[in-house]
Structures are given as structure tokens and as C-alpha cells.
Design a protein around this motif. Sequence first.
Motif, mmCIF file in Angstrom:
data_model
loop_
_atom_site.group_PDB
_atom_site.id
_atom_site.type_symbol
_atom_site.label_atom_id
_atom_site.label_comp_id
_atom_site.label_asym_id
_atom_site.label_seq_id
_atom_site.Cartn_x
_atom_site.Cartn_y
_atom_site.Cartn_z
ATOM 1 N N ILE A 318 0.621 -1.214 0.019
ATOM 2 C CA ILE A 318 -0.011 0.181 0.231
ATOM 3 C C ILE A 318 0.889 1.222 0.016
ATOM 4 O O ILE A 318 0.476 2.249 -0.681
ATOM 5 N N ALA A 319 1.861 1.191 0.942
ATOM 6 C CA ALA A 319 2.915 2.285 0.929
ATOM 7 C C ALA A 319 3.517 2.505 -0.480
ATOM 8 O O ALA A 319 3.701 3.796 -0.919
ATOM 9 N N MET A 320 4.060 1.621 -1.128
ATOM 10 C CA MET A 320 4.735 1.704 -2.575
ATOM 11 C C MET A 320 3.869 2.469 -3.488
ATOM 12 O O MET A 320 4.125 3.524 -4.034
ATOM 13 N N PHE A 321 2.487 1.899 -3.489
ATOM 14 C CA PHE A 321 1.665 2.390 -4.483
ATOM 15 C C PHE A 321 1.199 3.769 -4.027
ATOM 16 O O PHE A 321 0.947 4.691 -4.748
ATOM 17 N N ALA A 322 0.936 3.942 -2.903
ATOM 18 C CA ALA A 322 0.603 5.398 -2.411
ATOM 19 C C ALA A 322 1.484 6.404 -2.694
ATOM 20 O O ALA A 322 1.223 7.624 -2.822
ATOM 21 N N SER A 323 2.813 5.792 -2.340
ATOM 22 C CA SER A 323 3.942 7.035 -2.891
ATOM 23 C C SER A 323 3.741 7.612 -4.292
ATOM 24 O O SER A 323 4.360 8.633 -4.505
ATOM 25 N N ILE A 324 3.059 6.872 -5.198
ATOM 26 C CA ILE A 324 3.098 7.376 -6.426
ATOM 27 C C ILE A 324 1.618 7.863 -6.579
ATOM 28 O O ILE A 324 1.567 8.657 -7.102
ATOM 29 N N GLY A 325 0.659 7.290 -5.985
ATOM 30 C CA GLY A 325 -0.601 7.823 -5.759
ATOM 31 C C GLY A 325 -0.826 9.273 -5.203
ATOM 32 O O GLY A 325 -1.565 10.055 -5.777
ATOM 33 N N VAL A 326 0.086 9.585 -4.465
ATOM 34 C CA VAL A 326 -0.031 10.674 -3.638
ATOM 35 C C VAL A 326 0.305 12.004 -4.790
ATOM 36 O O VAL A 326 -0.124 13.342 -4.406
#
Lengths: 490, 189
Positions: A318-326
Motif C-alpha cells: 500500500i505504501a509503495m503504491f501510495a507513494s506514487i498515488g499521492v
Amino acid sequence: MSGHESTYKPGNAFTKWLDSRLPIIRLASDSFIDFPTPKNLNYWYTFGGILAICLAIQIITGVILAMHYTPDVTQAFASVERIMRDVPFGWLMRNIHTVGASMFFLAVYIHMFRGLYYGSHKAPREVLWLLGCVIFFLMIATAFLGYMLPWGQMSLHGANVIVNLFGAIPLVGESIKAWLLGGPSIGNQTLQRFFSLHYLLPFMIAGVVILHIWALHVPGNGNPEGVEVKDVEKDTVPFHPYYTVKDGFAIVVFLIIFAVLVFYLPNVLGHADNYIEANPLITPSHIVPEWYMLPFYAILRAITFDIGPIQAKLLGVIAMFASIGVLFLLPWLDTSKVKSMRYRPVARQFFFAFVAAGLMLGWCGASNPDDPVFPSLKGADAIVVEFTDPDGTKGTVTFKEKREIDAYEAGDAFQEQKIAEGATGVTLGTQTAKTFTFLHLAQILTGFYFAYFLIILPLLGLRETPKDEPESIHKAVLAGKRGSAAAATE
Amino acid sequence: MSDSQPTKPESVDEERRDFIHIAAIATTAAGAGLVAYPLIDQMNAAGDTKAASSLEIDISKVEVGGELRVLIGGKPFFIRHRTAAEITAADDVDISLLPDPESDTDRLRPLPSNDFNPAILVTSGTCTHLGCVPVGPSQGLVGDFGGWYCPCHGSHYDTSGRIRKGPAPTNLPIPNYEYVTPSVIKISL
């Protein structure tokens, strides 16, 4: 700006005829020749043009490589070697393609940091920024798919690690994984679909690039001062020849660096393991992605703790995808109305800290998480001897000395003594000295990465006192010429 | 037809129009679903891929202290012929202290005679952390607990394939297998 009057005048009978049927020359002229562009763009603004060149290079060399490549697990590795050895100029095409991927990401990261610094994501350019984020996401997907094609050890096992991430999704994870792979594990069918999609995605990128340029040409370029064009006459110059030449010069410099890598250091950014043919039974000892994905890999590995019912593995994903999603939310997270960080003294410092954090996350991603960041500060490992005395009592004794060898010798002597005393189960192990590891560094930096977007930027926009922005681009340029401090800091 | 007689302006029948809209949208949605299904399902495992998903293995060939590594459908499995010391080590563990508590017997499957053969341990060869293949007796490196060691992120497994140390969350899974004869097992995915 799309609002500007078209200045194109067809010069001859054919162009007049064409202009009333398909005004394509008019479109090109209004977009890339007579397009009014702020007169103060610096070299950080040339990376858009550089990226267009990168995409063209990747598509041309990629189409050529596909003529010689065989997407079959028994032949893929050999077909790549054949490209390198036998196909006329195959080595050149492949080196350009592999180095090109790195140069593409280098340019896109500079382009994104430039956008972040000069507030290119702010109104009225939010859609422009969002389309850029879509392109970046597609680039990551394309690079990931393409890295499997040479069918080396890193291709197989790197892809395996990433695809296994989808297995962390509750309930449907395993089905999604099997669907992506087309079977229980990475096999021939996986290689074939990765090849197909790797060929498709660059054309989707090209499509989004057209939308990106369209969304750029509606509000027009931003600029380092962050104030909008007020007077087209005074604030802008035509794109050609001013920026065709400036972009052209930057492209030449960029291509020189590109060529140095292609001709002298074609493998410097790659991994030796990928020149070993993929073998599902042997995992390389140190799996790392290509350098341009390292910061995200570091974020993935930084999450080693559960939060409530969510397991660490899923949280990492989740953190990895969120780092791009943000990045997609940035236009609404950055609350400051002041675009350029030239006039945001506090935000500017946080920006440079953010760049440093991104680079250091890359360093963490490349390193073994358990290794010490500062080896010289790490204390000596202790030696632990476990034993069970003849009367059945268990015990452990720890030996800690300045030098590990002394601790080992003491522990070894003690072990022999215990064996002589008739103790059983005597084992000697090492206890690693506590130190600041790359895992700790990655956790701190991951925290800062998200805090920058979710806390610092939203709060700073409300609390920071910006410096006075110039009245207009024209005035700022003149002030800069006179050596005034405002524009000269860059 | 409509040219032949001038039509007089009439009110639109909204209900009829709604019905047409709903019917058209519903049909289109159903059609889109029918088109999407094969387009998506084609990526699932093909018939031949599924067919290649079980294997019979002669375990009598595995030497004591050694292991056999097999690939089924591209997935690695370990068949280990454990020494007496390794069996004792697997049994002699306080299960309540394990990260993923399982007794050694829980991890065995019965022979046709319903007895257990603790000498043979069959496990998945995929580290439960991120899917690397651990090294073991085949590579001469067995980790701190004598079983397997995953070089990617440092997970140590014991001689029963249970996780003892490192980031892996669970034990090496026991695959779906059975004894066909006392010396032949069949592993299915």
C-alpha cells in the motif's frame, strides 16, 4: 495559449487547399512555431522536449529490437545474445534501448522536480499535472514489463518479487496473481503477455503525451517566476526560434551524455546477474530493481510492522503504491497560491530536503536493509554461547570485546571448557551489534516522503509568509538584468 | 414515409423514451460484459498449463541428508530426506515459541498404511516473504536452524521448514501431496 489568434498564413495554392480541408500545418504552426511562450524559461524547462526525444528513441529502437527478439522462455535469452553478437548493429540498438530507459527516467525525474519547484501543478494546470502522473505510472509499468524480456536471473526473480506483492491483497490476491501470470508461476505465457503489453504501452504513453501537450497549450507554459502571462507582447516570445533553439541545445547536451553511456558504459546501470539465463530454482542473492525504481522499492521494504489487522507485507505494498498515488493529489494538497518556490523561503528548504530524501531512499533501496549505514560506528558483534549443564540447567553466556576476534576466542575457549565439563547442546552464535541500519534510514525517509505531501505542503501554504512576487514576467526579467536579487538567485 | 404527410407537433411520451434509454443502456452493458469476459478470462491459466500441474516423484532416490528440488508448473518444491538428528531437531522444539506454530507431525502426510515417515519432508520451495527460492542442503547452506536459508532477505527455516528467524511471515507451506506407494509421492498444485 489556445486563446491566441492564429497567425498562420498558407503560402501557396497547395497549403491553402489543405488548410481548408485539414488544417494540420496551421495546428503545427500555432503549437510549435508561433506559440507565445514566457520569455524567462530556464534550462530546467527543456526537459519536456528532451522527454519527447526519449520516447521517440525508445519506440524506434524497441520496434527494431522486436524484429529480432523471440518471446519464448527457451529462446528469449539466446535471441538477446544474438542481437548483441550477430544482428548488424544489434548491440547498438539494444544498448540505446537499455541506456535509453535510464535516460528517460533521469529526464522525467528532473522534469517532475522542476514542476514541484515552480508550482507547475497549481491552477490552472492541474489536469496537465495529472496527465503527467499518468505518463509516469505508464512509464514504470512499461519499464517493469520490459525488464523481464531478456529472461535473465534478475528479470525472472525481480518480476517474481513484484508480482508476489499482488498476492498480499486479501481474499482476491492469489487469483489476481494467477491471472496476471497466466498460471501458477512465471512461465512462457507470462513472458509472451509481458512482451505484448511492453509493445503496447509506449503507444499509450504517446497518446497521453498528446493530451499532456494539449493541456499545456490551453493555459500556456508556467515559468520560473510563477506569475501568469499578462501582456503577450511584453511577457512572451514565439516558441520558434527562441525555444526550439534552447531546447535543441539542451537535447544535444543530453544526447552527448546518453552517447557516453551507450558507447563507453552500456552496462554501468545494469546488473551482472541479468546476463545469467533465468533459472527458477536459483534466486540471485541480492534482488534489486533498476535504479529508477529503487526509492519505491525502499518504501516497500521500509514497512516491517503490522498496523492493527493489516499485515506488514500488505502495508508495504500500500505504501509503495501510495507513494506514487499521492502525486495525483498534489494539486490539492499544496495549498499555497504562490507558484514558484523562489518566493516561498520555507517551502524551498523543505523542497531541497525532499529531493535529498528521494536520493537517499534510492540509496536505501540499493542496500541490504540490515547493513549499517555507518559501518565505522557499528560496534563489534557479540559471541553467545548456549549450553545445557549435566544437571539439566540451561544457560547462555555473552562475550563482548572491542575486537570481534577476541570475543570469538573467549567464546571458543568457554565452549570447549563447557564440553569438557560434560555440558550438552553447546552452540556458539553471533549476536549482531545494534546499529543504525538502512532499514531505519528508509523508515525515517519514508515518513518524511509522506509528511512532505500530506502535512508540510498543506500546512505551509497556510502558515508561510511568501516573499513579494514580481508584477509581471517582463518586470522580473528586467530586474534580473539589472542584477536585482529577486531573479538572480537561480 | 414521413414526407408523405406533414406531422403535427406532438408531445414526447417520456415514459416510452425512458424505457428505450434503459433498455438500450442495459443491452449495451450486458454486451460490454459479454465482450469483456473472454477478453479478461484469456489471461487465466490455459488448459495445458493446468494439465502440467501434478507430478509423481520417486522419493527412494533422495539420499539421506540431501534434498530433491522439483519444478511443477514452474513452482519449486523441496523433497528432503532428513537425518535422524534433523528429525529430532524438528521434534524437539517448544511449538508455542514459534512464529507460526505447527508440530513436525502436522507437516507430514500419511503413508498408504496410515503411518508417518518422518524421514521424508515435502515442502514448497518458495519463501513466504517475497517468493525467492531458499538455499538448502543442495547448495550447502542451511541457515541457523539447519533447514533452509533465504538469501534474499535473510529468513531462516528449520528442518521442518518452519520459519524461525527473519521477515517471512509463515512456514514453508506443505503442498497438496499424497503417497501413491511408500516410495512414490504425487504432488499436485
